[in-house]
Scaffold this active site. Sequence first.
Site, PDB file in Angstrom:
ATOM      1  N   ASP A   1       0.842  -1.200   0.000  1.00 46.33           N
ATOM      2  CA  ASP A   1       0.000   0.000   0.000  1.00 46.33           C
ATOM      3  C   ASP A   1       0.875   1.248   0.000  1.00 46.33           C
ATOM      4  O   ASP A   1       0.793   2.075   0.905  1.00 46.33           O
ATOM      5  CB  ASP A   1      -0.938   0.000   1.225  1.00 46.33           C
ATOM      6  CG  ASP A   1      -0.179  -0.053   2.553  1.00 46.33           C
ATOM      7  OD1 ASP A   1       1.004  -0.473   2.553  1.00 46.33           O
ATOM      8  OD2 ASP A   1      -0.764   0.325   3.586  1.00 46.33           O
TER       9      ASP A   1
ATOM     10  N   ASP B   1       7.024   1.222   1.901  1.00 47.64           N
ATOM     11  CA  ASP B   1       6.755   0.215   0.857  1.00 47.64           C
ATOM     12  C   ASP B   1       7.637   0.493  -0.357  1.00 47.64           C
ATOM     13  O   ASP B   1       8.215  -0.432  -0.943  1.00 47.64           O
ATOM     14  CB  ASP B   1       5.298   0.262   0.390  1.00 47.64           C
ATOM     15  CG  ASP B   1       4.287   0.012   1.475  1.00 47.64           C
ATOM     16  OD1 ASP B   1       3.745  -1.096   1.550  1.00 47.64           O
ATOM     17  OD2 ASP B   1       4.025   0.949   2.255  1.00 47.64           O
TER      18      ASP B   1
ATOM     19  N   ASN C   1      -2.257   2.653   3.660  1.00 46.23           N
ATOM     20  CA  ASN C   1      -1.634   3.953   3.912  1.00 46.23           C
ATOM     21  C   ASN C   1      -2.447   5.091   3.318  1.00 46.23           C
ATOM     22  O   ASN C   1      -2.494   6.189   3.870  1.00 46.23           O
ATOM     23  CB  ASN C   1      -0.219   3.985   3.343  1.00 46.23           C
ATOM     24  CG  ASN C   1       0.772   3.236   4.210  1.00 46.23           C
ATOM     25  OD1 ASN C   1       0.639   3.190   5.429  1.00 46.23           O
ATOM     26  ND2 ASN C   1       1.776   2.644   3.580  1.00 46.23           N
TER      27      ASN C   1
ATOM     28  N   HIS D   1      10.182   0.290   8.302  1.00 43.94           N
ATOM     29  CA  HIS D   1       9.380  -0.893   8.618  1.00 43.94           C
ATOM     30  C   HIS D   1       9.344  -1.898   7.469  1.00 43.94           C
ATOM     31  O   HIS D   1       9.829  -3.024   7.579  1.00 43.94           O
ATOM     32  CB  HIS D   1       7.962  -0.462   8.993  1.00 43.94           C
ATOM     33  CG  HIS D   1       7.882   0.475  10.155  1.00 43.94           C
ATOM     34  ND1 HIS D   1       8.070   0.073  11.463  1.00 43.94           N
ATOM     35  CD2 HIS D   1       7.634   1.812  10.207  1.00 43.94           C
ATOM     36  CE1 HIS D   1       7.932   1.108  12.271  1.00 43.94           C
ATOM     37  NE2 HIS D   1       7.667   2.180  11.533  1.00 43.94           N
ATOM     38  N   ASP D   2       8.740  -1.500   6.363  1.00 42.98           N
ATOM     39  CA  ASP D   2       8.472  -2.445   5.283  1.00 42.98           C
ATOM     40  C   ASP D   2       9.724  -3.059   4.654  1.00 42.98           C
ATOM     41  O   ASP D   2       9.702  -4.240   4.284  1.00 42.98           O
ATOM     42  CB  ASP D   2       7.622  -1.773   4.198  1.00 42.98           C
ATOM     43  CG  ASP D   2       6.226  -1.427   4.698  1.00 42.98           C
ATOM     44  OD1 ASP D   2       5.770  -2.062   5.663  1.00 42.98           O
ATOM     45  OD2 ASP D   2       5.596  -0.526   4.128  1.00 42.98           O
TER      46      ASP D   2
ATOM     47  N   THR E   1       3.527  -5.968   2.367  1.00 45.43           N
ATOM     48  CA  THR E   1       3.966  -4.888   3.251  1.00 45.43           C
ATOM     49  C   THR E   1       2.832  -3.943   3.636  1.00 45.43           C
ATOM     50  O   THR E   1       3.094  -2.864   4.173  1.00 45.43           O
ATOM     51  CB  THR E   1       5.115  -4.096   2.597  1.00 45.43           C
ATOM     52  OG1 THR E   1       4.707  -3.642   1.300  1.00 45.43           O
ATOM     53  CG2 THR E   1       6.356  -4.964   2.458  1.00 45.43           C
TER      54      THR E   1
ATOM     55  N   PHE F   1      -0.309  -0.798  12.790  1.00 45.30           N
ATOM     56  CA  PHE F   1      -1.271  -0.313  11.791  1.00 45.30           C
ATOM     57  C   PHE F   1      -1.713  -1.386  10.806  1.00 45.30           C
ATOM     58  O   PHE F   1      -2.915  -1.569  10.566  1.00 45.30           O
ATOM     59  CB  PHE F   1      -0.675   0.885  11.033  1.00 45.30           C
ATOM     60  CG  PHE F   1      -1.548   1.371   9.905  1.00 45.30           C
ATOM     61  CD1 PHE F   1      -2.631   2.186  10.152  1.00 45.30           C
ATOM     62  CD2 PHE F   1      -1.291   0.993   8.584  1.00 45.30           C
ATOM     63  CE1 PHE F   1      -3.450   2.630   9.123  1.00 45.30           C
ATOM     64  CE2 PHE F   1      -2.096   1.428   7.551  1.00 45.30           C
ATOM     65  CZ  PHE F   1      -3.187   2.248   7.823  1.00 45.30           C
ATOM     66  N   ASN F   2      -0.772  -2.084  10.159  1.00 42.44           N
ATOM     67  CA  ASN F   2      -1.152  -3.021   9.094  1.00 42.44           C
ATOM     68  C   ASN F   2      -2.087  -4.114   9.594  1.00 42.44           C
ATOM     69  O   ASN F   2      -3.007  -4.531   8.883  1.00 42.44           O
ATOM     70  CB  ASN F   2       0.094  -3.663   8.476  1.00 42.44           C
ATOM     71  CG  ASN F   2       0.809  -2.757   7.497  1.00 42.44           C
ATOM     72  OD1 ASN F   2       0.264  -1.755   7.041  1.00 42.44           O
ATOM     73  ND2 ASN F   2       2.044  -3.099   7.176  1.00 42.44           N
TER      74      ASN F   2
END
Length: 319
Positions: A14, A19, A43, A241-242, A127, A168-169
Amino acid sequence: MSEIKKIPVILDGDPGHDDAIAWVFAKANPAFDIKAVTSVAGNQTLAKTTYNAMRICTLLGIDAPIAKGRELPLLSPLITAGNFHGESGLDGPAIPEPCMQLSELSSVDLMAKVLRESEKPVTIIATGPQTNVAALLLTHPELKSKIGRISIMGGGLRNGNWTPAAEFNIFEDPEAAQIVFTSGIPLTMCGLDVTEKAIVYPEDEKRIREIGNQVSGIVADWLDFFFKHHAELGWNGSPLHDPCAVAVLMKPEIFTTQEMYVEIDVEGNYTRGATVADWHRSSGNLNNVTAVLGVDREKFVDLLVEVCKAYKGRKVEIA
């Protein structure tokens, strides 16, 4: 010299700045054969993440079919993270307009096509929220055996970032995550436990900018955008993160992992979306996750620098 045995890969995300940087890693890895790219809402709205996915693929030279994914989570209302990624979902530097058309297939149909046609097990790198992957598993259970591994960015075994308990994800679509986590498919989970240790500092951004190619300059600009936001939250750098969900497949030796059983809370008033780890094996359930818990930060940054160098000579027109 022996030929590299390529791993067929589906990129699902996203985008989203991190990402985008994750896909910088993926495209630069000679061991990956990117077979498809699928977008999902998260996102930002699906229209925005799909547009961003196409622009990123144009920038990086990812020559794979791109399909629009799920517009909403399986059961929950959509929540977006414009506070992190801006109105476009990818605010900051200018990047090229798409040079390709969207696939006529849906994300699920494109994923299924890749799985059916592949002679090797396919790795899915997801991701964003797990909505597309869960929809694939629900509609094509006969193709589960064609998936070699799912590597996700999501969750946090000790804390959340969107709520005190949930990342979040996973919070975006807990039901989808539950389907993925109970699928029996080998699952690598890069949650906040590792991603908040994969921090890039301004001096690291300087190394990336000094590489001097178009992609490295844009990555540096994305990091600058992230620095400004994270500074407001008290960080002196930015966690990436991703990219961990890609980097752990490229350089597993720089990460620490633990096999464990992880459950998704889909009902709690305070803990909906939490990834609950059976740290002490008290549940009696079999392990279902390779949880990534740590990373050698310096080597992670070195890898980011190396993948940015891989784009030497690549330049596309940006209006």
